[in-house]
Scaffold this active site. Structure first.
Site, PDB file in Angstrom:
ATOM      1  N   LYS A 187       0.874  -1.318  -0.079  1.00 11.60           N
ATOM      2  CA  LYS A 187      -0.079   0.060  -0.090  1.00 11.60           C
ATOM      3  C   LYS A 187       0.838   1.387  -0.039  1.00 11.60           C
ATOM      4  CE  LYS A 187      -2.055  -1.156   3.677  1.00 11.60           C
ATOM      5  NZ  LYS A 187      -1.402  -2.152   4.294  1.00 11.60           N
ATOM      6  N   THR A 188       1.860   1.313   0.965  1.00  9.40           N
ATOM      7  CA  THR A 188       2.730   2.531   1.187  1.00  9.40           C
ATOM      8  C   THR A 188       3.397   2.607  -0.391  1.00  9.40           C
ATOM      9  OG1 THR A 188       2.775   2.136   3.312  1.00  9.40           O
ATOM     10  CG2 THR A 188       4.569   3.443   2.280  1.00  9.40           C
TER      11      THR A 188
ATOM     12  N   ASP B 177      -1.849   7.687   4.025  1.00  8.29           N
ATOM     13  CA  ASP B 177      -1.242   6.500   4.315  1.00  8.29           C
ATOM     14  C   ASP B 177      -1.735   6.037   5.588  1.00  8.29           C
ATOM     15  OD1 ASP B 177      -0.181   4.135   4.214  1.00  8.29           O
ATOM     16  OD2 ASP B 177       1.981   4.757   4.579  1.00  8.29           O
ATOM     17  N   GLU B 178      -1.998   5.015   6.093  1.00  4.12           N
ATOM     18  CA  GLU B 178      -2.664   4.419   7.298  1.00  4.12           C
ATOM     19  C   GLU B 178      -3.914   5.211   7.668  1.00  4.12           C
ATOM     20  OE1 GLU B 178      -0.936   2.153   9.104  1.00  4.12           O
ATOM     21  OE2 GLU B 178       1.273   2.299   8.362  1.00  4.12           O
TER      22      GLU B 178
ATOM     23  N   GLN C  88      -5.405  -3.077  10.725  1.00  3.64           N
ATOM     24  CA  GLN C  88      -4.275  -2.596  11.587  1.00  3.64           C
ATOM     25  C   GLN C  88      -4.625  -1.218  12.420  1.00  3.64           C
ATOM     26  OE1 GLN C  88      -0.310  -2.562   9.686  1.00  3.64           O
ATOM     27  NE2 GLN C  88      -1.427  -3.479   7.829  1.00  3.64           N
TER      28      GLN C  88
ATOM     29  N   ARG D 294       5.163  -7.361  10.842  1.00  4.27           N
ATOM     30  CA  ARG D 294       6.512  -6.570  10.670  1.00  4.27           C
ATOM     31  C   ARG D 294       7.550  -7.450  10.155  1.00  4.27           C
ATOM     32  NH1 ARG D 294       4.315  -2.841   9.102  1.00  4.27           N
ATOM     33  NH2 ARG D 294       2.367  -4.192   9.410  1.00  4.27           N
TER      34      ARG D 294
HETATM   35  P1  ATP Z   1       1.717  -2.223   5.919  1.00  4.12           P
HETATM   36  O1  ATP Z   1       0.341  -2.707   6.096  1.00  4.12           O
HETATM   37  O2  ATP Z   1       2.442  -2.818   6.976  1.00  4.12           O
HETATM   38  O3  ATP Z   1       1.982  -0.621   5.979  1.00  4.12           O
HETATM   39  P2  ATP Z   1       2.023  -1.907   3.015  1.00  4.12           P
HETATM   40  O4  ATP Z   1       0.827  -2.627   2.442  1.00  4.12           O
HETATM   41  O5  ATP Z   1       2.289  -0.597   3.075  1.00  4.12           O
HETATM   42  O6  ATP Z   1       2.334  -2.590   4.634  1.00  4.12           O
HETATM   43  P3  ATP Z   1       4.667  -1.708   1.778  1.00  4.12           P
HETATM   44  O7  ATP Z   1       5.354  -1.319   2.899  1.00  4.12           O
HETATM   45  O8  ATP Z   1       4.155  -0.808   0.907  1.00  4.12           O
HETATM   46  O9  ATP Z   1       3.241  -2.558   2.280  1.00  4.12           O
HETATM   47  O10 ATP Z   1       5.273  -3.021   0.924  1.00  4.12           O
HETATM   48  C1  ATP Z   1       5.874  -4.232   1.843  1.00  4.12           C
HETATM   49  C2  ATP Z   1       7.100  -4.619   1.401  1.00  4.12           C
HETATM   50  O11 ATP Z   1       6.767  -5.277  -0.124  1.00  4.12           O
HETATM   51  C3  ATP Z   1       8.156  -3.499   1.040  1.00  4.12           C
HETATM   52  O12 ATP Z   1       9.348  -4.158   1.198  1.00  4.12           O
HETATM   53  C4  ATP Z   1       7.882  -3.265  -0.631  1.00  4.12           C
HETATM   54  O13 ATP Z   1       9.157  -2.767  -1.202  1.00  4.12           O
HETATM   55  C5  ATP Z   1       7.422  -4.534  -1.156  1.00  4.12           C
HETATM   56  N1  ATP Z   1       6.744  -4.619  -2.340  1.00  4.12           N
HETATM   57  C6  ATP Z   1       5.474  -3.995  -2.313  1.00  4.12           C
HETATM   58  N2  ATP Z   1       5.076  -4.072  -3.798  1.00  4.12           N
HETATM   59  C7  ATP Z   1       5.816  -4.806  -4.442  1.00  4.12           C
HETATM   60  C8  ATP Z   1       5.963  -5.537  -5.485  1.00  4.12           C
HETATM   61  N3  ATP Z   1       5.021  -4.992  -6.533  1.00  4.12           N
HETATM   62  N4  ATP Z   1       7.003  -6.062  -6.107  1.00  4.12           N
HETATM   63  C9  ATP Z   1       8.032  -6.392  -5.201  1.00  4.12           C
HETATM   64  N5  ATP Z   1       8.023  -5.843  -3.695  1.00  4.12           N
HETATM   65  C10 ATP Z   1       7.123  -5.207  -3.279  1.00  4.12           C
HETATM   66 MG    MG Z   2       2.244   0.906   4.702  1.00  2.00          MG
END
Ligand code: ATP
Ligand code: MG
Length: 789
Positions: free
Chosen positions: A60-61, A247-248, A278, A631
């Site tokens: 997402k981030t 975000d969040e 979360q 995490r």
């Molecule tokens: P959270 O809910 O914990 O905030 P999130 O959904 O924001 O998580 P991110 O932190 O954006 O997730 O991504 C998680 C990990 O996956 C990061 O290391 C990111 O670089 C990697 N990632 C995200 N999308 C891809 C992709 N399409 N290909 C490879 N790696 C990815």
């Molecule tokens: Mg995130």
């Protein structure tokens, strides 16, 4: 009143793009490569409302960051026309760097990327008058807030023991989280604080205005108020911020939600990303319902779900999903990963917190060395996440002992130290002469003969004339009030602040020099130089460190603002370090190896949260468990102890109920090391009536026959110790129980040698040779002869 045109500042100035850049062909879009189709959809749906609703680690981030890059790359917006909200300042910094990397470092900065609070300060400074403030208003921290409330409560003749300031503070914060000004508090809540809550709230707000100050909650409430009262101002912002990203989103409270809805009200180009599983800030007024309301508020919103988790191995993901599935109110989502299975989530029980810290220290050292055929892990890739910050100390102590570099994120910080707060109070008055709270803090520091009586006189004059304390002090000096010595002292203070204030305003000499001058001329530095107490030298060092910290800012005001806002500040020499932080602070972060200690009922889930909010509280705690586990990228270790010192009291602990919610097939139960643990944890797991699955696994670990377990049983004395039924009665050897009597010489791990002088149940009064008399629990004491050295 400031008008928009006059106030056109850097953040709103049209971006100056160098000719060379303008002439360049459109930049390549390779930053889009590697996104999955759903992420791509989230990035490319630039116009109109978008909600990305997805589980942990699904990117997402990353999608949000790429979206910013895409907005810039496609020329939809200039950097200063994008409003992006992150949950912490640390996250904001990371996002800026990532966008910079994505678009090839062309982005100088995204001035409106920050937390709700930091963005609100920026807006409020421009329109302070509209909220009844001056633009150099001070932001109060919790300490100041409490002091101010206490003054009010005392002045109103209310018994502060029965009606403590803290209670009023949390009521007021709660109202502010819901964007309720005193007049908007519903009648149904009028009975709060002995029927005086709203009245005191109104008085408090009035006091804040007189002090030209606001508290944290005000930052948002004032901005929302301005937007509502001055539509022409709102419209300008709506036009300016072409794209809004959040975000969040699951953790926004009502005030933040209104803030966003107002700003996005025009073009509705708003993209929010979040995960209902979360949502962990309900206790601070976050409303997970904001997610559910999104589609209603922004009809036609595009809702995108991401399902592939890129962060964690399948075992970790399954363990997290297993725990969260016990929550009832969920939107529910599918998560999958194509990473290799990796290691199962590890579970271990320890005898006490010290052993837990020691064990984790050893495991971290092993990870750093690289064992079991795996590559060494950098300390930067290791985190310890705790439910309550008091749990951090055991790790800090242990890591200091073994020389393991660590950083505490969001813990007690440098800026909370006494001498730093004093020094900052001086700076605050120099920058903002109306800041009477700061003035009062240092009026007699160093001692100048301005005791309570003098302060009372100054306060009286201030009240009579409706001015701040510094101004009142000036009047007293001019009118020859107070005794000569006190008056002279006051005069020299007033003169000092006039001089320093003029230097600050002139901005001709470096602000670090001004700061040093303030501390020297006021006698504050000398006070610590003359102090003979053992910590004075450290305090002087801290003051030096403070000047160093100042150097990174443009001016004193910028620095003070930073300190009041930056909750996750850290001093860092750049060397790799293990991170220690609360689960709350870990949101959005990821680490290859995560340790989750302290999984004990009452601590986690926290008793307080369950007492206060019942099932809702328990579900929020469970979401916190989900955040914790997710995490971890490769290795996740959960632990708990049988005995824990909570606020100086030893308590027997039961394993967290969340442990039994972990799906067994994804968990490996470890046997604790010999000497102190010897399987207590396994036994404790098995003693839970509801958790036969992990108990079986634990029993297989055959920990109960280890020498450590027997020794531990012996130490436990006559206290009942949980253990599996089949081994009960076979291990405890009554003969082995140590018998203490008055006069026995004993040894205690922490306090050393001593003699028992009194016995009360399992509590012993011991006269320690070095530490003096202390009460200790018998099981933590060994007869002196038993000590093997
Ligand atoms: P959270 O809910 O914990 O905030 P999130 O959904 O924001 O998580 P991110 O932190 O954006 O997730 O991504 C998680 C990990 O996956 C990061 O290391 C990111 O670089 C990697 N990632 C995200 N999308 C891809 C992709 N399409 N290909 C490879 N790696 C990815
Ligand atoms: Mg995130």
């Amino acid at each position: 009143m400031t008008t928009w045109i006059e106030d056109e500042a850097e953040a709103f100035a049209p971006e100056r793009r160098p000719l060379s850049q303008q002439a360049m062909a459109p930049r390549p879009t390779d930053y889009l490569d590697g996104l999955n189709p759903d992420q791509l959809a989230a990035v490319e749906a630039l116009d109109g409302p978008v909600l990305v609703l997805a589980g942990a680690g699904t990117g997402k981030t990353r999608a949000l960051t790429t979206r910013i890059a895409h907005l810039l790359n496609t020329g939809r917006a200039r950097p200063n026309q994008i409003l992006a909200v992150t949950f912490t300042n640390k996250a904001a910094r990371e996002m800026k760097t990532r966008v910079g990397q994505t678009v090839g470092g062309v982005v100088e900065g995204i001035p409106w990327l920050g937390t709700f609070h930091s963005l609100s300060v920026k807006i409020l400074r421009r329109h302070a008058e509209m909220a009844g403030l001056k633009s150099n208003f001070t932001i109060l921290d919790t300490d100041d807030q409490l002091r101010l409330l206490k003054q009010l409560i005392v002045a109103e003749g209310i018994d502060e023991k029965r009606w403590p300031p803290r209670l009023l503070a949390s009521l007021i914060d709660g109202w502010k989280n819901r964007a309720l000004t005193p007049e908007k508090v519903p009648a149904s809540e009028a009975a709060a604080f002995n029927n005086r809550g709203t009245e005191l709230y109104a008085m408090y707000q009035q006091r804040l205005l007189t002090l030209n100050a606001c508290d944290f909650g005000d930052l948002l409430v004032h901005v929302v108020g301005i937007f509502q009262a001055f539509p022409e101002v709102l419209e300008k912002y709506q036009d300016w911020f072409r794209y809004i990203l959040v975000d969040e989103y699951q953790d926004t409270n009502v005030a933040q939600y209104l803030w966003l809805r107002l700003l996005a009200g025009g073009h509705k180009n708003i993209c929010c990303v979040g995960d209902d599983d979360q949502s962990i800030y309900g206790w601070r007024g976050a409303e997970v319902g904001n997610i559910l309301r999104f589609e209603k508020d922004f009809p036609g919103a595009k809702v995108i779900r991401l399902e592939q988790n890129y962060r964690s191995t399948p075992h970790i993901l399954a363990a997290a999903s297993g725990v969260i599935s016990s929550n009832e109110k969920r939107l529910g989502k599918t998560l999958w990963t194509d990473l290799n299975a990796g290691e199962k989530v590890r579970l271990i029980g320890h005898w006490d917190g010290d052993e837990e810290a020691r064990w984790i220290g050893e495991k971290i050292e092993a990870l750093e060395r690289g064992t079991r055929g795996s590559d060494p892990v950098s300390p930067d890739g290791i985190a310890i996440l705790v439910r309550a910050s008091f749990l951090m100390r055991a790790f800090e102590d242990r890591f200091l002992t073994i020389g393991l570099p660590y950083r505490v994120i969001g813990g007690p910080r440098f800026y909370e130290r006494l001498e730093i707060r004093d020094a900052m109070a001086y700076f605050r008055v120099a920058v903002s002469p109306d800041d009477s709270l700061a003035f009062e803090r240092i009026v007699n520091k160093p001692k100048r003969g301005l005791g309570d009586k003098a302060v009372q006189t100054i306060n009286n004059v201030a009240r009579q004339h409706g001015v701040g304390l510094l101004e009142a002090a000036r009047m007293i000096v001019e009118e020859g009030g107070l005794a000569t010595r006190a008056r002279n002292a006051l005069k020299s203070m007033v003169d000092g602040f006039d001089r320093w204030g003029a230097l600050v305003r002139a901005g001709e000499i470096p602000h670090t020099d001004i700061a040093e001058q303030i501390l020297d001329e006021s006698g504050y530095t000398d006070m610590w130089k003359a102090d003979k107490s053992p910590d004075a030298a450290g305090r002087l060092e801290n003051l030096k460190e403070l000047i160093k910290a100042l150097d990174e800012f443009e001016n004193l005001q910028g620095f003070l603002e930073h300190v009041s806002l930056v909750m996750d500040n850290e001093q860092d020499d750049g060397a790799p370090k293990v991170s220690i932080m609360t689960l709350h602070a870990a949101k959005g972060l990821e680490f290859p190896c995560v340790f989750l200690p302290g999984w004990e009922d009452g601590l986690f889930p926290s008793q307080r949260s369950m007492d206060e909010s019942g099932l809702k509280g328990l579900e929020e705690e469970r979401r916190l468990a989900y955040v914790g586990i997710t995490r971890a990228e490769r290795l996740c270790t959960i632990s708990f102890v049988a005995n824990r010192r909570v606020y100086n009291q030893w308590q027997s602990q039961m394993p967290s109920r969340f442990i039994d919610e972990l799906p067994e097939e994804h968990v490996e139960v470890l046997t604790p090391p010999g000497l102190y643990g010897g399987g207590f944890g396994a036994a404790a797991v098995s003693s839970r009536p509801t958790g036969p699955s992990l108990a079986d696994a634990a029993a297989k670990a055959d920990a109960y026959n280890s020498p450590g377990w027997k020794r531990m049983q012996a130490r436990a004395g006559n206290r009942p110790v949980s253990q599996p039924k089949e081994t009960r009665n076979t291990v405890i050897d009554a003969e082995a129980l140590p018998a203490f009597e008055v006069g026995t010489r004993i040894f205690h791990q922490k306090f050393g040698y001593g003699t028992v002088t009194d016995i009360e149940g399992d509590k012993l009064l011991i006269d320690f040779e070095k530490a003096g008399p202390k009460h200790v629990v018998s099981r933590f004491v060994t007869a002196a002869d038993d000590v093997p050295f």
